[in-house]
Motif scaffolding. Structure first.
Motif, PDB file in Angstrom:
ATOM      1  N   ARG A  51      44.088 -30.263  32.439  1.00  9.56           N
ATOM      2  CA  ARG A  51      44.578 -31.099  33.545  1.00  9.56           C
ATOM      3  C   ARG A  51      44.030 -32.518  33.439  1.00  9.56           C
ATOM      4  N   LEU A  52      42.771 -32.648  33.043  1.00 10.52           N
ATOM      5  CA  LEU A  52      42.188 -33.972  32.867  1.00 10.52           C
ATOM      6  C   LEU A  52      42.866 -34.717  31.715  1.00 10.52           C
ATOM      7  N   ALA A  53      43.108 -34.007  30.612  1.00  7.43           N
ATOM      8  CA  ALA A  53      43.745 -34.640  29.455  1.00  7.43           C
ATOM      9  C   ALA A  53      45.158 -35.093  29.795  1.00  7.43           C
ATOM     10  N   GLU A  54      45.887 -34.276  30.556  1.00  9.75           N
ATOM     11  CA  GLU A  54      47.255 -34.630  30.936  1.00  9.75           C
ATOM     12  C   GLU A  54      47.270 -35.877  31.821  1.00  9.75           C
ATOM     13  N   ALA A  55      46.362 -35.923  32.801  1.00  4.20           N
ATOM     14  CA  ALA A  55      46.296 -37.068  33.695  1.00  4.20           C
ATOM     15  C   ALA A  55      45.931 -38.335  32.938  1.00  4.20           C
ATOM     16  N   GLU A  56      45.015 -38.206  31.971  1.00  2.00           N
ATOM     17  CA  GLU A  56      44.598 -39.363  31.194  1.00  2.00           C
ATOM     18  C   GLU A  56      45.719 -39.849  30.292  1.00  2.00           C
ATOM     19  N   LEU A  57      46.435 -38.912  29.694  1.00  2.00           N
ATOM     20  CA  LEU A  57      47.524 -39.262  28.782  1.00  2.00           C
ATOM     21  C   LEU A  57      48.652 -39.970  29.515  1.00  2.00           C
ATOM     22  N   LYS A  58      48.991 -39.476  30.700  1.00  3.67           N
ATOM     23  CA  LYS A  58      50.120 -40.024  31.451  1.00  3.67           C
ATOM     24  C   LYS A  58      49.723 -41.173  32.377  1.00  3.67           C
ATOM     25  N   ASN A  79      36.102 -38.588  37.542  1.00  6.63           N
ATOM     26  CA  ASN A  79      35.344 -39.833  37.630  1.00  6.63           C
ATOM     27  C   ASN A  79      34.929 -40.327  36.244  1.00  6.63           C
ATOM     28  N   GLU A  80      34.496 -39.412  35.388  1.00  8.85           N
ATOM     29  CA  GLU A  80      34.023 -39.797  34.062  1.00  8.85           C
ATOM     30  C   GLU A  80      35.164 -40.237  33.147  1.00  8.85           C
ATOM     31  N   ARG A  81      36.279 -39.521  33.175  1.00 13.72           N
ATOM     32  CA  ARG A  81      37.354 -39.787  32.219  1.00 13.72           C
ATOM     33  C   ARG A  81      38.413 -40.747  32.738  1.00 13.72           C
TER      34      ARG A  81
END
Length: 422
Positions: free
Chosen positions: A305-312, A359-361
């Motif tokens: 979920r974090l990776a998806e949010a960061e990618l998009k 917060n970190e990513r």
């Protein structure tokens, strides 16, 4: 001819190039805004370049129109938070809201009771000893009025709608009767008790639970939800209600003031506020944040979920409030309380690590919605408890603004700026 702005999702994170284009400035000017503290870029772990919150960019763009004349200034005020109404109730500062000069986070520590905070908002009087309100028997059958909601299914009722039904049923009188009897505060307490009883719809019995004995409103809520009483949980509920009580002229509060300015009754003003509060940008966002946390079942889910949010470049529900660029103090206190006092669970641990990961990513801080969700999750309260607590707490603020607007003695009536479609 000016080019129309692109249609953007208000939760979107923009690149520096997109931000500069939106503001109509050069990248060098954008960095100047950052150095002066006018913009607060978000740093993302997997990206070299910063991102910018769309809401904050829009606010900055509107503020720049203040030299263009009264029309643009009025439009700016209505759209992005320039002061439009004088109020002595709440002031928002970097360390959170102050209720009549008292920092909300300090009121959590002393006297630590929601009833004291509500009376402070209504009358401006601060009392040291914890207040407890007497329970009154209402003359209407609230449980029967809620049957229509229950017929649609007992699973996760929309609590703002539930509260709207309760307020409507209780509000049978006229404004003249209310004022002549001097019963505004009594009716306010009665309404808050009924909202606490409506939390029974979230509990195992799934029915309205009218308060029976004199105890704190927080204990009434706990009892209605069918959760075991504990001093630490009572403190957690009081904390949530106090921190939710008011936030100056939010959209829902403005709705209550508009209704009050036209001579609407107390209950009608609260219903108007509830109708606005259920939107996705407010209490509806709490439900979305809760659904997001519930979707996490493992560390793999969390990472994905974090990776998806960061990618998009997404802004997740429950994170990022431009008015608090360094983080929402209300959320920070509730999350800290969840870590220190709640019994916790594997799901609660995932929620806390997800907040840290965002917060970190993504460089995003949790706001009050996520703070409420994390606190309720850690105490294993029923689903939709976070939304319910926000609605009950904020009702105290809506009542205070209704009272203040009545004393102001004018009708709120913005003007429209007519434009011909071409």
């Amino acid at each position: 001819m000016m080019k129309p702005e692109p249609s953007l999702d208000t939760g979107q994170l923009l690149t520096a190039q997109e931000a500069s284009a939106m503001l109509g400035i050069k990248p060098a000017t954008l960095y100047t805004y950052v150095s002066r503290g006018l913009l607060h870029p978000l740093r993302q772990a997997q990206r070299k370049a910063n991102r910018y919150l769309l809401e904050e960019l829009q606010s900055l763009k509107v503020r720049s129109s203040v030299r263009q004349g009264s029309g643009p200034v009025a439009a700016a005020a209505m759209r992005w938070g320039q002061p439009v109404i004088e109020t002595s109730i709440t002031e928002i500062e970097a360390d959170g809201p102050r209720y009549r000069g008292f920092l909300a986070t300090d009121l959590v520590r002393h006297p630590g009771r929601f009833e004291n905070t509500a009376e402070l908002l209504w009358s401006g009087l601060q009392t040291d000893g914890p207040q407890t309100w007497p329970v009154e028997t209402v003359k209407v059958d609230v449980a029967r009025a809620l049957e229509a909601v229950l017929q649609q299914g007992r699973n996760r009722p929309r609590m703002m709608r539930v509260f709207s039904i309760v307020a409507t049923v209780l509000g049978g009188g006229t404004l003249e009767q209310e004022l002549r009897m001097g019963s505004t505060e009594r009716l306010s307490r009665q309404m808050l008790f009924a909202f606490a009883g409506a939390c029974g719809l979230l509990g195992p019995r799934g029915v309205y639970q009218p308060p029976q004995v004199e105890q704190s409103l927080a204990l009434h809520v706990i009892e209605s939800m069918g959760v075991a009483k504990a001093p630490a949980l009572e403190h957690a509920i009081n904390t949530a209600l106090i921190l939710s009580a008011d936030h100056e002229l939010s959209s829902s509060t403005f709705s209550a003031r508009i209704a009050a300015s036209t001579g609407a009754t107390l209950h009608a003003c609260v219903v108007a506020a509830l109708a606005t509060h259920q939107g996705a940008a407010l209490a509806g966002g709490t439900d979305a944040a809760e659904d997001l946390i519930e979707s996490l079942h493992s560390n793999v889910d969390l990472r994905d979920r974090l990776a998806e949010a960061e990618l998009k470049g997404q802004r997740l529900p429950g994170f990022g409030l431009p008015i608090y660029p360094n983080g929402d103090p209300r959320a920070a206190l509730m999350i800290k309380l969840a870590q220190q006092t709640a019994p916790g669970s594997a799901q609660a641990d995932l929620a806390l690590r997800f907040v840290e990961g965002v917060n970190e990513r993504l460089g995003l801080h949790p706001n009050i919605e996520m703070g409420l969700v994390v606190l309720c999750n850690a105490w294993q309260l029923p689903p939709r408890s976070a939304c319910a607590l926000w609605g009950i707490g904020r009702t105290a603020g809506w009542i205070a603004h209704t009272m203040e607007q009545r004393l102001a003695g004018f009708t709120i009536r913005p003007r429209g700026l007519y434009q011909v479609n071409r």
